[in-house]
Design an enzyme around this catalytic site. Structure first.
Site, short mmCIF file in Angstrom:
data_model
loop_
_atom_site.label_atom_id
_atom_site.label_comp_id
_atom_site.label_asym_id
_atom_site.label_seq_id
_atom_site.Cartn_x
_atom_site.Cartn_y
_atom_site.Cartn_z
N ASP A 288 0.86 -1.16 0.00
CA ASP A 288 0.00 0.00 0.00
C ASP A 288 0.91 1.23 0.00
OD1 ASP A 288 -2.18 1.71 0.15
OD2 ASP A 288 -3.17 0.56 1.73
N TRP A 289 0.34 2.39 -0.26
CA TRP A 289 1.16 3.58 -0.43
C TRP A 289 1.83 3.96 0.89
CZ3 TRP A 289 -0.14 1.67 -4.55
CH2 TRP A 289 -0.08 2.30 -5.79
#
Length: 855
Positions: free
Chosen positions: A265-266
Site C-alpha cells: 500500500d502507499w
C-alpha cells in the site's frame, strides 16, 4: 431535467498527462465501447523465455530500480528492454486518474446486490474506464471482512461473509481483466479497522484466518487469476504485512501459486531488506526503502540474494507482458464518459438498495396521490456518492436524492384535479440566528472582556439580551466570557449551541462550573451542538458560561441553548407537517466515513433527533440511510414506518432511489452484513479494540471471537449463550412482493468426502408484482468434532420472477462447503457424519432443510 453529452478525450492525452486540457475535449456520439482484448490468465512459455532474455540485459542496479515506484501512480520504465512505465489508479468504485470518471456504487453496495454477474459487469465497466484513461492496473477490489460497523473502510469492502465476498470479488476481477486491465486485490490482510493502521497488529489463529479472512483473497488468486495483491498497512501477528513471509511467500506464492506482483500500500514499507526477503515485489509510490542505497549493500554482503531481486523483476515483467502495458496502442475512439458504464452504475444502485422496514406498506409511494413530498436532511443534496479517502471519485455527473426524485415526479406525475405535485426541500438544521436570538437567559447574559488571554484581571462588563453572531471588538490577545442562568421551560434533553466567529477562535462551555467536551462531529457549519450531560426537569435552572479565545480583534460569536424537540428548522417543520409524505435523508458522507479513521456507530450530528421530530409531525416519514453498514437506530426506528438502506450509491443514486421509492424498481438488495441492535451485541465487542497495549508503539488487536463473526455468532447457541439476535439478520431484505421456497432436494442422500452435491429448490413469486429475491444455501454439521458455526453460507443465486412465476434453482456444493481448517493437520478437513442443508432468504429465515451423510 438533466442533460449531459458524453465527452471523449484522446487516449494519448489521458495516458501521458495528469491534467484535463480543454483543448483535448471533443463531443463523441454515444455508443457501447467494443470489448477490449481479454488478459491472459498467465504468461505463455514463449513470454517466459522473453522475460529471461529481458532480465539478462539488466544490471543489478537497474533491477533494483524496477521494484520501486517512480511517482504517485507509475512504476519505473526501462527503455533498454522496451519496458514502459506501468500506470496505476484507485479505486474500487471508480477511476481516480486526474480526469473525471464514472462513480459506481461502493463495493458494499455491490455485495448487497448478491449478484456476481452484476459484479462482473461493474468490473468490465471499470476496466473500460481504465483503458480510456491509459490506466494499466486498477487498485481494487478490497475484500477485507467487516467485523464492526465503525470500520472506516467497510464501505470499500464486501461484508461479513467470505463466500459472498469471494463470489463478488471473483466477478469484479474477471470483469476488469476481461478489458485487458489488471486488478489488485487488497488489503492483504486483517486490515479490518482504520484506527492506528500503521502500527496496530491484528492477531488471529490460522483457522480464523483461513475460514473467514483469507477465502476472498484465495479465490481472487486461484479462480480470477488477479494481476496483483496489495499488502496492508497493519501488522499481522506482530509482523508488518509487507514483511510477512508466511503471508506473501508461503501462502500466496507457494501454496496458492500466485505468479503476479505483490505491492505495498502507499508508504507501507518499513524495512526494505526485510520486505525484499519476505515476498514484497514492488514498493509504492516511491522506493523509500527498497532502493539502491538499501538493497545493493544487502546483496553485496550476502544478506539478500540477487535471485530474490530477479524474481521480483520477473513478476513485474510478467505483469507487463500479460496485460500488454508496453505494447498497447493508443485508442482515440474510447469515450471518457460511457453511457453504458453509467447504466451499469444505475443498475447496481437499484439492485443494491435494501428495504429494511415497510410497515403498513407505506412504500411504494403512489406518485399520482403524493401531491407534496417533503425531502429533508443533510444527504438530500448535493449527491452523496461514496465514502472518503482514496475511494473518492470526481465525476462528470452526479444525481442527488433531491434531483432524482424531483425529476421523476416531473416526468411521471400526471395532472390531477386539486393536486399540484411538489417536491419541497430543507436540510433541517435551524438557522443559527433564530436559535441564538431566541435563547432566554434570566437577567440576560453577562459579558466580560479581558485584556489577558486567560480570563483574569480587570474586565469591561456589560449585559446583553442574547449573543447571536453579534460583532464584538476584542483586545489583541484578550479573552471574553459570557455567563447566564437558564431555566428549562419543559423537561427533556438540551443542547448548548456555540457559534465560533472565525476559524482561529476557540471556546469552552461550562455547565454549573463543569466543562463540556467538544467533538468535531458536533460541528454544523459554524455551529457547535454540545449536549448537556443530563436531562433537565421543567423549571430546573443551570448556570451556563462560555469562555472564548478570539483569534482576532473582531469576532462574531454566538451562544444559546435549545431543547431537542426544537432542533428542526421552521421551514422543515412547516413542509413536513403539511406533506403527504416525508423523506429524511440520513447517514454519513465522505467527510464522516472514510479511510484513516473509524466512524461512529451513532448517526452524525443530531440526525436521530431530526428523525424523531419529523415522525412526530408526520406519521408517513420514510428514512433513507447512507453508510457502509449499520448505525444505532434505537432512538428512532420504532417511530418511522419505512427504512431504505442506500449504502453509497454512486453517481446515479438519486435516480435509483426515485425508481424504488415510486415502485418503478422493486427493491431486491439483501444485507451483506448482520445489523446488531446495539454495539454491545456485536461479537467483537471485547476484541475490536486493542487488548494488549503493553507496547504502546504496537498495540495488539486479538481476534478472540475467532470464526464466530456476524451471523456465525448469532445463529450458534453454543457460543451465543445469551441468544442475542440481530435487529436485521445477514441476507435480509424486504420486497414489494412475496416469495415462497419449496421442494428442497439433494442429488444423493450420502456421499464420499470430496464428492460434489447438487441441491435444487423451487422459488415462487406469490405476490402481485415482479421482483427478485436471493435463494441462500447454508451448510451445518450436526455433531462436529471441533467448534463450528451452526451453519454457514455456501451457495446462493438471485432469482427474478414475474407474479405467480416459479423457478427451480440448482446449486452445487463442493468439498470446501463441508470443510473446516484443521490447525493440527494444517489442511482442510471434512469429517464423516451428518450435515444439514438449509435454504431460505436470510440467515434467520431458512424454512427448508435436508440431511446428507458424508463418509
Amino acid at each position: 431535467m438533466r442533460s449531459l453529452l458524453p465527452l471523449a478525450i484522446l487516449r494519448s492525452a489521458a495516458r501521458h498527462t495528469p491534467q484535463l486540457l480543454l483543448g483535448s475535449l471533443f463531443v463523441a456520439a454515444t455508443c457501447m465501447n467494443a470489448p477490449l482484448a481479454s488478459a491472459q490468465q498467465t504468461t505463455t512459455a514463449a513470454q517466459e523465455q522473453q522475460i529471461d532474455q529481458m532480465l539478462a540485459k539488466l544490471t543489478l542496479e537497474e533491477k533494483i530500480d524496477l521494484i520501486g515506484g517512480v511517482s504517485s501512480w507509475y512504476t519505473h520504465a526501462e527503455p533498454s528492454i522496451g519496458l514502459a512505465p506501468i500506470r496505476m489508479s484507485d479505486g474500487p468504485a471508480g477511476l481516480r486518474s486526474g480526469i473525471p470518471a464514472i462513480a459506481y456504487p461502493a463495493p458494499i453496495a455491490l455485495a448487497a446486490s448478491w449478484d456476481p454477474s452484476l459484479a462482473e459487469r461493474m468490473g468490465a465497466s471499470l476496466g473500460r474506464d481504465a483503458h480510456a484513461r491509459g490506466v494499466d492496473i486498477l487498485l481494487g477490489p478490497g475484500v477485507n471482512i467487516a467485523r464492526a460497523p465503525m470500520g472506516g473502510r467497510n464501505f470499500e469492502y464486501m461484508g461479513e461473509d467470505p463466500w459472498l465476498a469471494s463470489r463478488t470479488a471473483v466477478g469484479y476481477i474477471r470483469g476488469v481483466q476481461s478489458q485487458g486491465v489488471g486488478a489488485t486485490v487488497k488489503h492483504f490482510m486483517l486490515n479490518n479497522q482504520e484506527f492506528n493502521r500503521h502500527d496496530a497488529s491484528s492477531d488471529a489463529d490460522e483457522r480464523t484466518k483461513r475460514e473467514i479472512y483469507l477465502p476472498a483473497f484465495e479465490a481472487a488468486v486461484k479462480e480470477a487469476h488477479v494481476a496483483a495483491i496489495m499488502d496492508s498497512y497493519n501488522l499481522v501477528d506482530g509482523v508488518h504485512s509487507t514483511q510477512n513471509g508466511w503471508m506473501n511467500v508461503e501462502l500466496a506464492k507457494k501454496e496458492w501459486g500466485f505468479d503476479g506482483v505483490i505491492m505495498s500500500d502507499w508508504v507501507a514499507v518499513y524495512d526494505g531488506v526485510e520486505a525484499a526477503k519476505n515476498g514484497l515485489d514492488l514498493e509504492m509510490p516511491f522506493a523509500h526503502f527498497m532502493s539502491r542505497d538499501t538493497l545493493l549493500p544487502a546483496v553485496h554482503n550476502g544478506s539478500l540474494s540477487e535471485k530474490l531481486i530477479d524474481d521480483k523483476v520477473r513478476r513485474i515483467l510478467r505483469l507487463s507482458l500479460r496485460f500488454g502495458t508496453s505494447g498497447r496502442q493508443e485508442d482515440d475512439s474510447t469515450s471518457l464518459f460511457s453511457e453504458d458504464s453509467d447504466k451499469t452504475a444505475l443498475d447496481i444502485a437499484k439492485e443494491s438498495i435494501v428495504l429494511l422496514k415497510n410497515d403498513g406498506a407505506v412504500l411504494p409511494l403512489n406518485v399520482e396521490k403524493t401531491c407534496t413530498l417533503a425531502i429533508i436532511g443533510p444527504n438530500a443534496s448535493p449527491a452523496v456518492m461514496g465514502g472518503g479517502g482514496s475511494a473518492i471519485v470526481a465525476t462528470h455527473k452526479s444525481v442527488s436524492i433531491l434531483e432524482g426524485i424531483a425529476d421523476y415526479v416531473s416526468a411521471h406525475a400526471a395532472s390531477t384535479p386539486g393536486c399540484t405535485h411538489r417536491v419541497l426541500y430543507d436540510d433541517g438544521f435551524p438557522a443559527g440566528y433564530d436559535v441564538l436570538s431566541q435563547s432566554h437567559f434570566e437577567g440576560g447574559l453577562k459579558q466580560q472582556v479581558f485584556s489577558t488571554n486567560n480570563w483574569t484581571g480587570a474586565a469591561t462588563e456589560s449585559v446583553r439580551d442574547h449573543l447571536a453572531e453579534d460583532r464584538i471588538v476584542a483586545p489583541k490577545n484578550g479573552s471574553i466570557r459570557w455567563s447566564g442562568r437558564f431555566t428549562a421551560p419543559k423537561a427533556g434533553n438540551y443542547f448548548v449551541i456555540v457559534h465560533e466567529g472565525r476559524a482561529p477562535d476557540h471556546h469552552t462551555v461550562f455547565v454549573d462550573g463543569e466543562p463540556l467536551p467538544t467533538k468535531n462531529t458536533d460541528l454544523h457549519g459554524e455551529l457547535y451542538y454540545q449536549p448537556l450531560p443530563r436531562p433537565l426537569m421543567q423549571g430546573q435552572s443551570i448556570d451556563l458560561r462560555l469562555d472564548y479565545l478570539p483569534g482576532n480583534t473582531e469576532v462574531s460569536p454566538g451562544f444559546g441553548i435549545l431543547q431537542e424537540d426544537d432542533i428542526l428548522s421552521a421551514r422543515a417543520r412547516s413542509i413536513a407537517k403539511h406533506a403527504d409524505a416525508v423523506l429524511f435523508t440520513a447517514g454519513f458522507d465522505k467527510s464522516t466515513e472514510h479511510e484513516g479513521a473509524d466512524r461512529t456507530f451513532e448517526l452524525p450530528l443530531l440526525q436521530d433527533i431530526f428523525i424523531r421530530n419529523l415522525a412526530a409531525l408526520n406519521p408517513r416519514t420514510i428514512v433513507t440511510l447512507n453508510a457502509g453498514g449499520n448505525v444505532d437506530m434505537r432512538s428512532w426506528l420504532e417511530h418511522v414506518p419505512a427504512l431504505l438502506h442506500l449504502w453509497y450509491p454512486g453517481e446515479e443514486g438519486g435516480t435509483a432511489l426515485a425508481d424504488v421509492l415510486f415502485g418503478e424498481q422493486n427493491p431486491e438488495g439483501h444485507l451483506p452484513v448482520s445489523f446488531e441492535y446495539k454495539w454491545e451485541d456485536n461479537p467483537t465487542l471485547h476484541s475490536y479494540y486493542p487488548q494488549d497495549t503493553s507496547n504502546p508503539n504496537t498495540p495488539h488487536i486479538r481476534y478472540t471471537e475467532g470464526i464466530f463473526l456476524g451471523y456465525r455468532y448469532y445463529e450458534s447457541p453454543a457460543v451465543n449463550t445469551q441468544h442475542t439476535k440481530p435487529r436485521f439478520p445477514f441476507g435480509f431484505g424486504l420486497s414489494y412482493t412475496t416469495f415462497n421456497f419449496s421442494n428442497l432436494a439433494l442429488s444423493q442422500p450420502s456421499l464420499k468426502a470430496g464428492d460434489p452435491l447438487t441441491v435444487t429448490l423451487t422459488v415462487q413469486n406469490t405476490g402481485s408484482v415482479e421482483g427478485a429475491t436471493v435463494a441462500q444455501l447454508y451448510v451445518g454439521e450436526q455433531s462436529p468434532k471441533v467448534a463450528r458455526p451452526a451453519y454457514e453460507l455456501k451457495a446462493f443465486q438471485k432469482v427474478n420472477l414475474k407474479p405467480g412465476e416459479s423457478k427451480t434453482v440448482s446449486l452445487t456444493l463442493d468439498s470446501r462447503s463441508f470443510a473446516y481448517w484443521s490447525n493440527e493437520k494444517k489442511n482442510w478437513q471434512v469429517d464423516s457424519g451428518r450435515f444439514t442443508i438449509f435454504a431460505g432468504d436470510s440467515s434467520e429465515h431458512l424454512p427448508l432443510k435436508q440431511e446428507v451423510s458424508i463418509h
